[in-house]
Design a protein around this motif. Structure first.
Motif, PDB file in Angstrom:
ATOM      1  N   SER A   1       0.827  -0.975   0.052  1.00 14.01           N
ATOM      2  CA  SER A   1       0.204  -0.138  -0.252  1.00 14.01           C
ATOM      3  C   SER A   1       0.888   1.178   0.118  1.00 14.01           C
ATOM      4  O   SER A   1       0.270   2.350   0.022  1.00 14.01           O
ATOM      5  CB  SER A   1      -1.057  -0.054   1.228  1.00 14.01           C
ATOM      6  OG  SER A   1      -0.194  -0.021   2.264  1.00 14.01           O
ATOM      7  N   SER A   2       1.996   1.057  -0.162  1.00 18.69           N
ATOM      8  CA  SER A   2       3.189   2.207  -0.123  1.00 18.69           C
ATOM      9  C   SER A   2       2.596   3.243  -1.533  1.00 18.69           C
ATOM     10  O   SER A   2       2.326   2.694  -2.579  1.00 18.69           O
ATOM     11  CB  SER A   2       4.606   1.710  -0.320  1.00 18.69           C
ATOM     12  OG  SER A   2       4.635   1.278   1.170  1.00 18.69           O
ATOM     13  N   PRO A   3       2.825   4.409  -1.365  1.00 21.83           N
ATOM     14  CA  PRO A   3       2.598   5.190  -2.447  1.00 21.83           C
ATOM     15  C   PRO A   3       3.850   5.067  -3.684  1.00 21.83           C
ATOM     16  O   PRO A   3       5.000   4.569  -3.426  1.00 21.83           O
ATOM     17  CB  PRO A   3       2.970   6.742  -1.882  1.00 21.83           C
ATOM     18  CG  PRO A   3       3.510   6.511  -0.789  1.00 21.83           C
ATOM     19  CD  PRO A   3       3.341   5.075  -0.378  1.00 21.83           C
ATOM     20  N   LEU A   4       3.382   4.934  -5.134  1.00 25.00           N
ATOM     21  CA  LEU A   4       4.153   4.560  -6.138  1.00 25.00           C
ATOM     22  C   LEU A   4       5.125   5.781  -6.249  1.00 25.00           C
ATOM     23  O   LEU A   4       4.850   7.014  -6.198  1.00 25.00           O
ATOM     24  CB  LEU A   4       3.543   4.397  -7.500  1.00 25.00           C
ATOM     25  CG  LEU A   4       2.496   3.114  -7.326  1.00 25.00           C
ATOM     26  CD1 LEU A   4       1.669   3.255  -8.556  1.00 25.00           C
ATOM     27  CD2 LEU A   4       3.132   2.032  -7.297  1.00 25.00           C
ATOM     28  N   GLY A   5       6.441   5.418  -6.644  1.00 27.56           N
ATOM     29  CA  GLY A   5       7.537   6.313  -7.095  1.00 27.56           C
ATOM     30  C   GLY A   5       8.127   7.125  -5.783  1.00 27.56           C
ATOM     31  O   GLY A   5       9.074   7.924  -6.047  1.00 27.56           O
TER      32      GLY A   5
ATOM     33  N   HIS B   1       5.033   0.306  -9.983  1.00 26.31           N
ATOM     34  CA  HIS B   1       3.946  -0.174 -10.624  1.00 26.31           C
ATOM     35  C   HIS B   1       3.140  -1.125 -10.276  1.00 26.31           C
ATOM     36  O   HIS B   1       3.785  -2.214  -9.497  1.00 26.31           O
ATOM     37  CB  HIS B   1       4.222  -0.381 -12.203  1.00 26.31           C
ATOM     38  CG  HIS B   1       3.268  -0.688 -13.246  1.00 26.31           C
ATOM     39  ND1 HIS B   1       2.300   0.194 -13.554  1.00 26.31           N
ATOM     40  CD2 HIS B   1       2.732  -1.786 -13.567  1.00 26.31           C
ATOM     41  CE1 HIS B   1       1.328  -0.424 -14.169  1.00 26.31           C
ATOM     42  NE2 HIS B   1       1.637  -1.697 -14.227  1.00 26.31           N
ATOM     43  N   ARG B   2       1.853  -1.099  -9.931  1.00 25.17           N
ATOM     44  CA  ARG B   2       0.875  -2.210  -9.338  1.00 25.17           C
ATOM     45  C   ARG B   2       0.213  -2.712 -10.674  1.00 25.17           C
ATOM     46  O   ARG B   2      -0.731  -1.942 -11.222  1.00 25.17           O
ATOM     47  CB  ARG B   2       0.082  -1.666  -8.572  1.00 25.17           C
ATOM     48  CG  ARG B   2       0.648  -1.439  -7.254  1.00 25.17           C
ATOM     49  CD  ARG B   2      -0.263  -1.018  -6.003  1.00 25.17           C
ATOM     50  NE  ARG B   2       0.436  -0.837  -4.927  1.00 25.17           N
ATOM     51  CZ  ARG B   2       0.825   0.551  -4.539  1.00 25.17           C
ATOM     52  NH1 ARG B   2       0.310   1.442  -5.209  1.00 25.17           N
ATOM     53  NH2 ARG B   2       1.105   0.661  -3.440  1.00 25.17           N
ATOM     54  N   GLY B   3       0.263  -4.001 -10.827  1.00 27.20           N
ATOM     55  CA  GLY B   3      -0.614  -4.879 -11.572  1.00 27.20           C
ATOM     56  C   GLY B   3      -1.433  -4.045 -12.890  1.00 27.20           C
ATOM     57  O   GLY B   3      -0.841  -3.346 -13.518  1.00 27.20           O
TER      58      GLY B   3
ATOM     59  N   LEU C   1       9.063  -3.324  -8.258  1.00 27.49           N
ATOM     60  CA  LEU C   1       9.928  -2.300  -7.556  1.00 27.49           C
ATOM     61  C   LEU C   1      11.036  -2.159  -7.919  1.00 27.49           C
ATOM     62  O   LEU C   1      11.779  -2.918  -8.939  1.00 27.49           O
ATOM     63  CB  LEU C   1      10.174  -3.290  -6.182  1.00 27.49           C
ATOM     64  CG  LEU C   1       9.089  -3.802  -5.416  1.00 27.49           C
ATOM     65  CD1 LEU C   1       9.732  -4.701  -4.415  1.00 27.49           C
ATOM     66  CD2 LEU C   1       8.304  -2.532  -4.702  1.00 27.49           C
ATOM     67  N   THR C   2      11.939  -1.034  -7.633  1.00 29.48           N
ATOM     68  CA  THR C   2      13.286  -0.831  -7.948  1.00 29.48           C
ATOM     69  C   THR C   2      14.246  -0.895  -6.769  1.00 29.48           C
ATOM     70  O   THR C   2      13.758  -0.209  -5.811  1.00 29.48           O
ATOM     71  CB  THR C   2      13.432   0.671  -8.717  1.00 29.48           C
ATOM     72  OG1 THR C   2      12.608   0.789  -9.953  1.00 29.48           O
ATOM     73  CG2 THR C   2      14.874   1.006  -9.058  1.00 29.48           C
ATOM     74  N   ILE C   3      15.147  -1.747  -6.780  1.00 31.80           N
ATOM     75  CA  ILE C   3      16.028  -1.989  -5.888  1.00 31.80           C
ATOM     76  C   ILE C   3      17.337  -1.551  -6.335  1.00 31.80           C
ATOM     77  O   ILE C   3      17.850  -2.367  -6.972  1.00 31.80           O
ATOM     78  CB  ILE C   3      15.989  -3.366  -5.281  1.00 31.80           C
ATOM     79  CG1 ILE C   3      14.514  -3.920  -5.046  1.00 31.80           C
ATOM     80  CG2 ILE C   3      16.934  -3.664  -4.184  1.00 31.80           C
ATOM     81  CD1 ILE C   3      14.514  -5.434  -4.989  1.00 31.80           C
TER      82      ILE C   3
ATOM     83  N   LYS D   1      15.320  -3.803 -11.297  1.00 35.54           N
ATOM     84  CA  LYS D   1      13.852  -3.731 -11.359  1.00 35.54           C
ATOM     85  C   LYS D   1      13.315  -5.258 -11.236  1.00 35.54           C
ATOM     86  O   LYS D   1      13.820  -6.131 -11.728  1.00 35.54           O
ATOM     87  CB  LYS D   1      13.193  -3.245 -12.514  1.00 35.54           C
ATOM     88  CG  LYS D   1      13.484  -1.628 -12.458  1.00 35.54           C
ATOM     89  CD  LYS D   1      12.708  -1.018 -13.854  1.00 35.54           C
ATOM     90  CE  LYS D   1      13.176   0.266 -14.075  1.00 35.54           C
ATOM     91  NZ  LYS D   1      13.889   0.991 -13.043  1.00 35.54           N
ATOM     92  N   VAL D   2      12.497  -5.450  -9.945  1.00 37.34           N
ATOM     93  CA  VAL D   2      11.979  -6.800  -9.644  1.00 37.34           C
ATOM     94  C   VAL D   2      10.515  -6.784  -9.611  1.00 37.34           C
ATOM     95  O   VAL D   2       9.940  -5.571  -9.460  1.00 37.34           O
ATOM     96  CB  VAL D   2      12.536  -7.455  -8.423  1.00 37.34           C
ATOM     97  CG1 VAL D   2      14.074  -7.604  -8.696  1.00 37.34           C
ATOM     98  CG2 VAL D   2      12.224  -6.804  -7.300  1.00 37.34           C
ATOM     99  N   ILE D   3       9.728  -7.911  -9.917  1.00 29.04           N
ATOM    100  CA  ILE D   3       8.161  -8.195  -9.674  1.00 29.04           C
ATOM    101  C   ILE D   3       8.195  -8.914  -8.468  1.00 29.04           C
ATOM    102  O   ILE D   3       8.605  -9.982  -8.616  1.00 29.04           O
ATOM    103  CB  ILE D   3       7.565  -8.299 -10.883  1.00 29.04           C
ATOM    104  CG1 ILE D   3       7.831  -7.084 -11.945  1.00 29.04           C
ATOM    105  CG2 ILE D   3       6.066  -8.530 -10.708  1.00 29.04           C
ATOM    106  CD1 ILE D   3       7.086  -7.502 -13.554  1.00 29.04           C
ATOM    107  N   ILE D   4       7.189  -8.632  -7.717  1.00 29.59           N
ATOM    108  CA  ILE D   4       6.829  -9.436  -6.537  1.00 29.59           C
ATOM    109  C   ILE D   4       5.244  -9.719  -6.352  1.00 29.59           C
ATOM    110  O   ILE D   4       4.642  -8.527  -6.813  1.00 29.59           O
ATOM    111  CB  ILE D   4       7.440  -9.079  -5.263  1.00 29.59           C
ATOM    112  CG1 ILE D   4       7.028  -7.602  -4.623  1.00 29.59           C
ATOM    113  CG2 ILE D   4       9.013  -9.255  -5.224  1.00 29.59           C
ATOM    114  CD1 ILE D   4       7.376  -7.466  -3.070  1.00 29.59           C
TER     115      ILE D   4
END
Length: 83
Positions: free
Chosen positions: A7-11, A47-49, A59-61, A65-68
């Motif tokens: 639920s964290s804000p994007l960006g 980005h969400r779904g 996510l950017t780490i 960039k990864v997707i969980i």
């Protein structure tokens, strides 16, 4: 103040405060650790779904960039970073 990663804000950069490893399988936990998702790590939800779904979460780490999955993101508590 802690919030869930899903639920964290994007960006916005957030710091991982706690991960509930017991809520996921051994393989899921291993995969997240291989991506570098650990307590203290800073991530940026990007980005969400789709229009009708909130998962997966991109996510950017660092430079990666990864997707969980949403379930995994819900097991991660984050806090805001200070500038």
């Amino acid at each position: 103040m802690l919030a869930k990663l899903d639920s964290s804000p994007l960006g916005t950069t957030v710091r991982i405060a706690r991960i509930d490893w017991t809520s996921m399988t051994h393989d899921e936990g291993r995969r997240l650790r291989e991506f570098g998702l650990m307590e203290g790590c800073e991530v940026v939800p990007m980005h969400r779904g789709s229009l009708f779904s909130r998962e997966p979460l991109a996510l950017t780490i660092g430079r990666m960039k990864v997707i969980i999955r949403g379930k995994q993101a819900a097991a991660i508590e984050v806090e805001p970073t200070t500038p």
